[in-house]
Design an enzyme around this catalytic site. Structure first.
Site: not given
Length: 423
Positions: A22-23, A93, A117, A122, A305, A398
């Protein structure tokens, strides 16, 4: 609204796919805005954050096709809007990554300050300072960042911290800037390397991705690209921790050991046997884990994470361990929920938790507070005695693709059920 119901005392055994990251997929989708030609991405995970991103791209004018599972074709030729609205950005985000591509291609961007989240501060200041170094004019008003530039120009950007998002945003913008850009104290995560590789396919000139110094020579235009998203190291790590937690035997296909070295070292110290081959990583454990302390850090350090998942493992370790969170100051919200399951965790000042392992946790109703905390509670439920219900699993959706199906395939008893009322 749904919940996950987990019948505990499961042993995870078998093979599971890591799936696309995902990232990595999110910045790749936003990178499509840098060109007017179609882009094809494969190995894209089917998770809520991807759907949010596709809605955002469509709101800007992009056309989306889904020819097959995990495959997306993004046609950005008709993009005509430069606004990323609050209603979409607040959900995720990473939506702030529209800033660099829109600014670089069109000279304008109107992007809401992001949500996501609630795991700590951040700030987007690092992103904005980077854009200013490339000649952008930035105004903050009404919760939006309004950026403009007749033509971005290369510059020297020294990040105050190795922010993954800021590195991605500025790297994308610099790809179309006039002249050369040098990024120092850049993030080194594998997702940065994957994005750079895709940009190079588009015609960008980038050197040093994966190191703390990245150099970009701007080009006039970028073309479309065909790119496969890398495997998700966090999902892979979650399943490997699950094997250790349930004294199981799990092979994660697609996992890349070079992206998981800090975790694999910790798992080995905890008593797991780790086997690595070209197809993936296998974790095996037949005994209660040994206590192993971790300190989160930017890559190649232990990933923040995976901190919550590691804590769930240490809750059943044979002794006391310490977890130090050095990335996000509010990433211990799962502690109270683990305590409901009988975990012995004491929080100390400065992002420090002391965990004393117990023989067995007890199933209980628990509530997810963020993406990684949610999967930490799922893992704890697998190793607990009795039934665990995890509420607010929209957080889980998510970032974890069909999580109950994958766990069921490994022998767990997990089902998704509708909730009687919203929590």
């Amino acid at each position: 609204m749904y919940k996950l119901v987990i019948e505990g005392a499961s042993r995870l055994e078998g093979e599971v796919e890591a799936g696309g990251a995902k990232n990595a997929a999110l910045p790749l989708l936003f990178a499509c805005l840098l060109t007017d030609e179609p882009c094809r991405l494969t190995n894209v995970p089917d998770v809520a954050d991807i759907e949010t991103t596709l809605r955002l791209l469509e709101s800007l004018g992009a056309r989306i096709e889904k020819p097959a599972r995990g495959e997306l074709i993004i046609d950005p030729s008709a993009v005509g809007s430069f606004e990323a609205p609050y209603d979409l950005v607040r959900r995720m985000r990473a939506s702030f990554l529209t800033l660099g591509p829109l600014l670089a291609r069109f000279g304008r961007a109107h992007v809401s300050r992001p949500g996501g989240c609630a795991i700590g501060s951040r700030p987007v200041d690092i992103h904005l300072e980077g854009m200013k170094r490339l000649g952008a004019r930035i105004q903050l008003e009404g919760g939006y960042a309004d950026a403009s530039a007749r033509k971005l120009e290369g510059g020297h950007v020294i990040f105050s911290m190795p922010s993954v998002g800021a590195t991605e945003n500025v790297m994308m913008a610099a790809s179309l800037a006039k002249g050369s850009t040098r990024l120092e104290n850049a993030a080194r995560e594998p997702e940065i390397v994957d994005l750079a590789g895709a940009l190079i396919k588009m015609g960008a000139k980038i050197r040093g991705a994966g190191s703390s110094v990245i150099e970009i020579d701007g080009v006039e235009r970028l073309r479309g690209m065909d790119h496969a998203v890398i495997a998700d190291r966090i999902v892979a790590g979650t399943f490997l921790i699950g094997a250790a937690l349930t004294r199981g035997d799990v092979f994660v296909r697609g996992a890349r050991a070079e992206h998981l070295e800090s975790l694999l070292d910790a798992l080995t110290l905890a008593g797991c046997r780790i086997d690595v081959d070209a197809d993936g990583v296998r974790a095996r454990s037949g005994a209660r884990p040994c206590p192993v302390g971790i300190v989160t850090a930017p890559f190649p350090g232990f990933p923040t994470d995976l901190q919550a998942q590691w804590m769930s493992l240490m809750c059943v370790a044979d002794g006391r361990s310490e977890v130090h969170e050095r990335i996000f100051e509010n990433r211990f919200m799962h502690v109270e929920e683990l305590a409901r399951m009988g975990a012995d965790i004491r929080l100390q000042p400065g992002g420090h938790a002391v965990v004393t392992g117990k023989d067995l946790l007890s199933g209980a109703p628990v509530m997810a507070t963020d993406l990684r905390a949610s999967v930490c509670l799922v893992l704890a439920g697998l190793a607990a005695e009795g039934v665990t219900e995890v509420l607010r699993i929209y957080h889980l959706d998510r970032g974890y693709e069909h999580i109950e199906e994958k766990l069921t395939g490994l022998g767990a008893v997990v089902r998704r059920e509708p909730m009687e009322s919203e929590v």
